[in-house]
Structure formats: structure tokens, C-alpha cells
Design an enzyme around this catalytic site. Structure first.
Site, PDB file in Angstrom:
ATOM      1  N   VAL A   1      -7.513 -10.429 -21.576  1.00 59.77           N
ATOM      2  CA  VAL A   1      -8.759 -10.991 -21.072  1.00 59.77           C
ATOM      3  C   VAL A   1      -8.544 -12.497 -20.982  1.00 59.77           C
ATOM      4  CG1 VAL A   1     -11.203 -11.386 -21.535  1.00 59.77           C
ATOM      5  CG2 VAL A   1     -10.172  -9.166 -22.060  1.00 59.77           C
ATOM      6  N   TYR A   2      -8.622 -13.020 -19.778  1.00 55.82           N
ATOM      7  CA  TYR A   2      -8.261 -14.420 -19.564  1.00 55.82           C
ATOM      8  C   TYR A   2      -9.434 -15.347 -19.889  1.00 55.82           C
ATOM      9  CZ  TYR A   2      -4.133 -12.530 -17.316  1.00 55.82           C
ATOM     10  OH  TYR A   2      -2.962 -11.856 -17.063  1.00 55.82           O
TER      11      TYR A   2
ATOM     12  N   ASP B   1       3.678  -5.024  11.105  1.00 53.89           N
ATOM     13  CA  ASP B   1       3.342  -6.288  10.469  1.00 53.89           C
ATOM     14  C   ASP B   1       2.508  -7.092  11.458  1.00 53.89           C
ATOM     15  OD1 ASP B   1       3.165  -8.778   9.289  1.00 53.89           O
ATOM     16  OD2 ASP B   1       5.303  -8.925   8.810  1.00 53.89           O
TER      17      ASP B   1
ATOM     18  N   LYS C   1      -9.702 -17.141   2.895  1.00 53.51           N
ATOM     19  CA  LYS C   1     -10.956 -16.512   3.316  1.00 53.51           C
ATOM     20  C   LYS C   1     -11.901 -17.540   3.927  1.00 53.51           C
ATOM     21  CE  LYS C   1      -9.899 -12.305   2.295  1.00 53.51           C
ATOM     22  NZ  LYS C   1      -9.621 -11.348   3.398  1.00 53.51           N
TER      23      LYS C   1
ATOM     24  N   SER D   1       0.851  -1.184   0.000  1.00 54.17           N
ATOM     25  CA  SER D   1       0.000   0.000   0.000  1.00 54.17           C
ATOM     26  C   SER D   1       0.889   1.237   0.000  1.00 54.17           C
ATOM     27  CB  SER D   1      -0.915   0.008   1.226  1.00 54.17           C
ATOM     28  OG  SER D   1      -0.151   0.083   2.413  1.00 54.17           O
TER      29      SER D   1
ATOM     30  N   ALA E   1      -6.410  -6.178   6.238  1.00 54.24           N
ATOM     31  CA  ALA E   1      -5.021  -6.460   5.892  1.00 54.24           C
ATOM     32  C   ALA E   1      -4.829  -7.918   5.473  1.00 54.24           C
ATOM     33  CB  ALA E   1      -4.112  -6.124   7.069  1.00 54.24           C
TER      34      ALA E   1
ATOM     35  N   SER F   1     -14.873 -12.612   1.230  1.00 52.92           N
ATOM     36  CA  SER F   1     -14.885 -12.520  -0.227  1.00 52.92           C
ATOM     37  C   SER F   1     -15.849 -13.524  -0.818  1.00 52.92           C
ATOM     38  CB  SER F   1     -13.468 -12.797  -0.748  1.00 52.92           C
ATOM     39  OG  SER F   1     -13.465 -13.024  -2.136  1.00 52.92           O
TER      40      SER F   1
ATOM     41  N   TYR G   1      -5.784 -18.061  -2.124  1.00 49.22           N
ATOM     42  CA  TYR G   1      -6.402 -16.857  -1.563  1.00 49.22           C
ATOM     43  C   TYR G   1      -7.821 -17.161  -1.081  1.00 49.22           C
ATOM     44  CZ  TYR G   1      -9.117 -12.558  -1.514  1.00 49.22           C
ATOM     45  OH  TYR G   1      -9.986 -11.558  -1.152  1.00 49.22           O
TER      46      TYR G   1
END
Length: 351
Positions: A218-219, A59, A155, A37, A83, A126, A151
Site C-alpha cells: 500500500v503506497y 500497431d 490523456k 493483452s 488502446a 481518465s 500517463y
């Protein structure tokens, strides 16, 4: 008003949430180690609100440094935890880094919650927790499928950790599952500032349009969707930010039903990647240089939200359209180009 600790306060959604909390009367502090950031963003927060926000460059994976924040601020009543590392593709390449950073930081915060008796916790979750759902739109009761990326697993695990912790500790917890935050604050004083090559769609679009990137990819265009590209629920970052303020108010007023509630934060409208590009081209007047590439590991085919629960219980109603999202994102990108010298000087001053 209660003091709220925002982790990742120099980040994209964190900085917008600081603004929204301040405008609704809350006292705020931030913790952000600035590894991903830009600390200059807090000057933008100050220009919007007239308030200087204290940031602890800590941290959260270091427990002693994290606990020191609570020792210095014994009046913290709520935590909004943003975070975390968040790039899906990077998480596929570096899973251990994601598991360590995202989960150890959460556990350290919860140790502090237990030690210092902090009553309210709002978790930045998410839509990735749903994996590739069998039906859309997804509700909060939609059974999670296996995550498509490390990722996403962090979550899912984070939600499980918070659920079990709440049962044992009694902390009142809200899990906000948001979809695809985009855009910038309408003042164009703060917005998304990705470090390095952007991993998310809209900054990739704007950086390509302004010439920072030669082209974007564009995947995949062979998905079972209306134009072959992935479907996402794009939501303006200011609408997302306001939901966090409403979540804190909800807990503060004791309106929560049970100890750990879940809310979807999305518009309820699915937009394909190619439709998002067309929306950008319409509001900006720019033609985007893009090409179709192969599918990207970790990407979900299609997902968008049923947001009835957030509307009904939190009183949340997103205001911004896809055109608003793209227009503010583009204005922010133009501002970044114009203000490169300013941000460089500000970073030098802050560091």
C-alpha cells in the site's frame, strides 16, 4: 446496425465493451497488437455473446497498417479508442514511450477518421486529467490541474487534440473520463489479465491473495485522508462498458450538445485503498498479506466523481457495488488459476 471499431478490444475494458455492444445489436471489430493483452480473451467474449469478433493484430502507431483496416471496412461508423499504455508508475519511468505510443496512435486514428469520413469517436480518457483537484467530487467543469504523471499528460493532450480536431473536421466526439475500473464480467468469462506484475490495485490484491505474489504494498498511509491511504472511485468494468454503448447511441441519435462532450464515469463514492482491501477480505474470506510502503510518484491523493451529467444525458446508472466488484474480481482470479492450461493452449492456437 452500425459497425464499431474498438481499439484495444483484447484489453480489459475493451473486451467488456465488445460484449456490451454486441448485446445491444452493434456489429463490432477489434484492433489490438496484443503487446499488453491476451488474445484468448476474445474466446470469452464469444462464449458470452455467441459471436466471433475479428481482431486485427495491428500497431496503431503504424499508419499504413491502421489505414488498411479502414480500407477493408469502409462501413465503420464509430470508433471507441481504448488502446494505450496505462501504468502510472511505468509512465514516470518511461515518459517518452508513453508520449509516443499514446499520442501517435491517436493521431493515426484521426487521420483515418478524416480520410474515411468516420462520424463518431469515443475516447477513453481518465480522471487523471484533473490532477490533484482542489475540491471533490469533481465535475466535468472542474479545472484540470497539472497531471501527476506522463500517463495523465497523454490523456490531457489526447483530449486537447480531439477538441481541436473536432472543430476542424466536424467529427462528433465524446470524452469519457473514468475513474478506477475493477471487477470482472458477472459470467466470469472475461476479466482483467495484466501482463507481468500488476500496476493497478485490485489485480494486485487478487494475485496476492491467490499466491501469485508474496505480498502487496500500500503506497503511503500518511495522506490527508480518513485512514491515510489514497482515495479512489472504484467502478465495475461492466458499468463502464455499458457507458460506451450509451455514448455511441447518444451520437447515433444526434442527441449530443456540440461537437465534443465530456462525461465523468464513476460511482460518486470515494473508497480508500485500505477500505478496498477490507471489502475484498470480507467477500473472499481471505486475509491479505500487505505492508505499508512509501508514497508512489504519480499518485493523486484523493479523487471521486460527480456523475450527474452521465446519468442525465446518457441515461447511465452504475449498478455494481464495491462488494460486487471485489467478488467478481476474486472469482475471475480463481478461474484464471484453474484454467491456466486452457489459456496457454488457447494462446498457442491463436498465435
Amino acid at each position: 446496425m452500425p459497425k464499431i471499431l474498438v481499439t484495444g478490444g483484447c484489453g480489459y475494458i475493451g473486451s467488456h465493451t465488445l460484449v456490451d455492444l454486441i448485446k445491444n445489436g452493434y456489429d463490432v471489430i477489434s484492433v489490438d497488437n496484443n503487446s499488453r493483452s491476451n488474445p484468448a480473451i476474445l474466446k470469452g467474449v464469444e462464449r458470452i455473446t455467441g459471436k466471433t469478433v475479428k481482431n486485427y493484430k495491428v500497431d496503431l502507431c503504424n499508419f499504413d497498417d491502421t489505414a488498411a483496416i479502414f480500407q477493408e471496412n469502409e462501413d465503420i461508423r464509430g470508433i471507441i479508442h481504448f488502446a494505450a499504455y496505462k501504468a502510472v508508475g511505468e509512465s514516470v519511468e518511461k515518459p517518452l514511450m508513453y508520449f509516443e505510443n499514446n499520442l501517435v496512435s491517436l493521431i493515426n486514428l484521426l487521420k483515418c477518421v478524416q480520410e474515411f469520413g468516420t462520424p463518431w469517436f469515443v475516447f477513453s480518457s481518465s480522471c487523471t486529467v484533473y490532477g490533484n483537484p482542489d475540491q471533490i467530487p469533481v465535475t466535468e467543469e472542474t479545472p484540470p490541474k497539472p497531471a501527476e504523471s506522463p500517463y495523465g499528460y497523454t490523456k490531457q493532450m489526447g483530449e486537447q487534440i480531439l477538441g481541436e480536431f473536432q472543430k476542424a473536421a466536424g467529427t462528433q466526439t465524446i470524452l469519457l473520463r473514468y475513474f478506477n475500473p475493477v471487477g470482472a464480467h458477472p459470467s466470469i468469462e472475461i476479466g482483467e489479465m495484466p501482463i507481468g506484475r500488476p500496476q493497478n490495485l485490485v489485480p494486485a490484491i487478487t494475485q496476492t491473495a491467490i499466491g501469485k505474489l508474496p505480498k502487496m504494498v500500500v503506497y503511503g498511509d500518511d495522506y490527508p485522508t480518513r485512514d491515510g491511504s489514497c482515495v479512489r472511485d472504484f467502478i465495475h468494468v461492466s458499468d463502464i462498458a455499458h457507458a460506451h454503448t450509451l455514448a455511441i447511441k447518444y451520437l447515433e441519435e444526434g442527441r449530443n450538445r456540440g461537437g465534443c462532450e465530456v462525461f465523468n464515469l464513476g460511482t460518486g463514492n470515494g473508497v480508500t485503498v485500505l477500505e478496498a482491501i477490507k471489502a475484498f477480505e470480507k467477500v473472499s474470506g481471505a486475509r491479505l498479506n500487505y505492508e505499508i510502503g512509501p508514497r508512489r510518484p504519480g499518485d493523486v491523493v484523493a479523487i471521486y466523481a460527480n456523475n450527474d451529467r452521465a446519468k442525465g444525458r446518457l441515461g447511465w446508472d452504475p449498478q455494481m457495488t464495491i462488494d460486487d466488484m471485489m467478488a467478481t474480481a476474486w472469482k475471475w482470479e480463481v478461474k484464471l488459476k484453474e484454467d491456466e492450461t486452457f489459456f496457454a493452449a488457447m494462446n498457442s492456437e491463436l498465435n
